[in-house]
Write a protein that holds these residues in place. Structure first.
Motif, PDB file in Angstrom:
ATOM      1  N   THR A  75       0.838  -1.042  -0.401  1.00 50.33           N
ATOM      2  CA  THR A  75      -0.127   0.137   0.084  1.00 50.33           C
ATOM      3  C   THR A  75       0.792   1.110   0.176  1.00 50.33           C
ATOM      4  O   THR A  75       1.154   1.838  -0.724  1.00 50.33           O
ATOM      5  CB  THR A  75      -1.068   0.143   1.218  1.00 50.33           C
ATOM      6  N   LEU A  76       1.978   1.107   0.711  1.00 48.73           N
ATOM      7  CA  LEU A  76       2.939   2.267   0.815  1.00 48.73           C
ATOM      8  C   LEU A  76       3.784   2.498  -0.359  1.00 48.73           C
ATOM      9  O   LEU A  76       3.593   3.633  -1.143  1.00 48.73           O
ATOM     10  CB  LEU A  76       3.601   2.218   2.371  1.00 48.73           C
ATOM     11  N   LYS A  77       3.910   1.022  -0.865  1.00 56.45           N
ATOM     12  CA  LYS A  77       4.786   1.503  -2.394  1.00 56.45           C
ATOM     13  C   LYS A  77       4.006   2.003  -3.424  1.00 56.45           C
ATOM     14  O   LYS A  77       4.024   3.000  -4.524  1.00 56.45           O
ATOM     15  CB  LYS A  77       4.844   0.474  -3.044  1.00 56.45           C
ATOM     16  N   SER A  78       2.217   1.741  -3.843  1.00 52.22           N
ATOM     17  CA  SER A  78       1.459   2.376  -4.352  1.00 52.22           C
ATOM     18  C   SER A  78       1.200   3.968  -3.977  1.00 52.22           C
ATOM     19  O   SER A  78       1.043   4.489  -5.186  1.00 52.22           O
ATOM     20  CB  SER A  78      -0.361   1.803  -4.175  1.00 52.22           C
ATOM     21  N   TRP A  79       1.148   4.523  -2.572  1.00 50.32           N
ATOM     22  CA  TRP A  79       1.083   5.774  -2.402  1.00 50.32           C
ATOM     23  C   TRP A  79       1.901   6.159  -2.879  1.00 50.32           C
ATOM     24  O   TRP A  79       2.092   7.260  -3.737  1.00 50.32           O
ATOM     25  CB  TRP A  79       0.331   5.620  -0.956  1.00 50.32           C
ATOM     26  N   GLU A  80       3.062   6.157  -3.207  1.00 52.43           N
ATOM     27  CA  GLU A  80       4.711   7.113  -3.318  1.00 52.43           C
ATOM     28  C   GLU A  80       4.444   6.605  -4.783  1.00 52.43           C
ATOM     29  O   GLU A  80       5.003   7.413  -5.701  1.00 52.43           O
ATOM     30  CB  GLU A  80       6.001   5.562  -3.315  1.00 52.43           C
ATOM     31  N   ASN A  81       3.846   5.874  -5.588  1.00 46.95           N
ATOM     32  CA  ASN A  81       3.690   5.733  -7.367  1.00 46.95           C
ATOM     33  C   ASN A  81       2.361   7.143  -7.234  1.00 46.95           C
ATOM     34  O   ASN A  81       2.605   7.733  -8.425  1.00 46.95           O
ATOM     35  CB  ASN A  81       3.281   4.854  -7.624  1.00 46.95           C
ATOM     36  N   LEU A  82       1.492   7.083  -6.172  1.00 44.79           N
ATOM     37  CA  LEU A  82       0.793   7.963  -6.702  1.00 44.79           C
ATOM     38  C   LEU A  82       0.989   9.848  -5.937  1.00 44.79           C
ATOM     39  O   LEU A  82       0.495  10.377  -6.496  1.00 44.79           O
ATOM     40  CB  LEU A  82      -0.748   7.566  -5.949  1.00 44.79           C
ATOM     41  N   GLY A  83       2.317   9.857  -5.217  1.00 37.06           N
ATOM     42  CA  GLY A  83       3.292  10.687  -5.501  1.00 37.06           C
ATOM     43  C   GLY A  83       3.348  11.261  -3.851  1.00 37.06           C
ATOM     44  O   GLY A  83       3.693  12.382  -3.158  1.00 37.06           O
ATOM     45  N   LEU A  84       3.569  10.189  -2.974  1.00 38.51           N
ATOM     46  CA  LEU A  84       3.833  10.409  -2.432  1.00 38.51           C
ATOM     47  C   LEU A  84       5.289   9.872  -1.729  1.00 38.51           C
ATOM     48  O   LEU A  84       6.595   9.884  -2.220  1.00 38.51           O
ATOM     49  CB  LEU A  84       3.951   9.131  -0.744  1.00 38.51           C
ATOM     50  N   LYS A  85       5.126  11.477  -1.081  1.00 33.14           N
ATOM     51  CA  LYS A  85       7.461  11.915  -1.252  1.00 33.14           C
ATOM     52  C   LYS A  85       8.043  10.517   0.711  1.00 33.14           C
ATOM     53  O   LYS A  85       7.728  10.477   1.045  1.00 33.14           O
ATOM     54  CB  LYS A  85       7.543  13.102  -1.278  1.00 33.14           C
ATOM     55  N   ARG A  86       8.696  10.114  -0.459  1.00 34.59           N
ATOM     56  CA  ARG A  86      10.028   9.413   0.736  1.00 34.59           C
ATOM     57  C   ARG A  86      10.993  10.176   1.019  1.00 34.59           C
ATOM     58  O   ARG A  86      11.832  10.822  -0.465  1.00 34.59           O
ATOM     59  CB  ARG A  86       9.930   7.865  -0.082  1.00 34.59           C
TER      60      ARG A  86
END
Length: 86
Positions: free
Chosen positions: A51-62
């Protein structure tokens, strides 16, 4: 209330629960940067790494330290809150 309204309310409830899980950590954190390690973010939001990886793909910055060989990943609390609010 129709099923679309019910789904929207469930989504809002999920987001508020996630936000409430993060905010106390951020306000009480001893870190001056208000960041959370990936493992802690996963625990607090009760989400899977996928889920977190999907959020990153949608724009969440790490945030990743510029040190070769490190596997530490962090997230700014304000960025997570911004992402969840969108």
């Amino acid at each position: 209330m129709n099923s679309d309204d019910t789904l929207k309310l469930q989504k809002i409830e999920e987001l508020l629960t996630a936000i409430l899980a993060i905010i106390p950590q951020g306000l009480n954190s001893k870190s001056q940067f208000n960041i959370l390690p990936q493992k802690e973010l996963l625990r607090q939001l009760n989400i899977s790494p996928n889920t977190l990886k999907s959020w990153e793909n949608l724009g969440l910055k790490r945030l990743e330290p510029p040190i070769e060989g490190t596997r530490c990943i962090f997230y700014e609390i304000k960025e997570v809150l911004r992402f969840l609010a969108d």
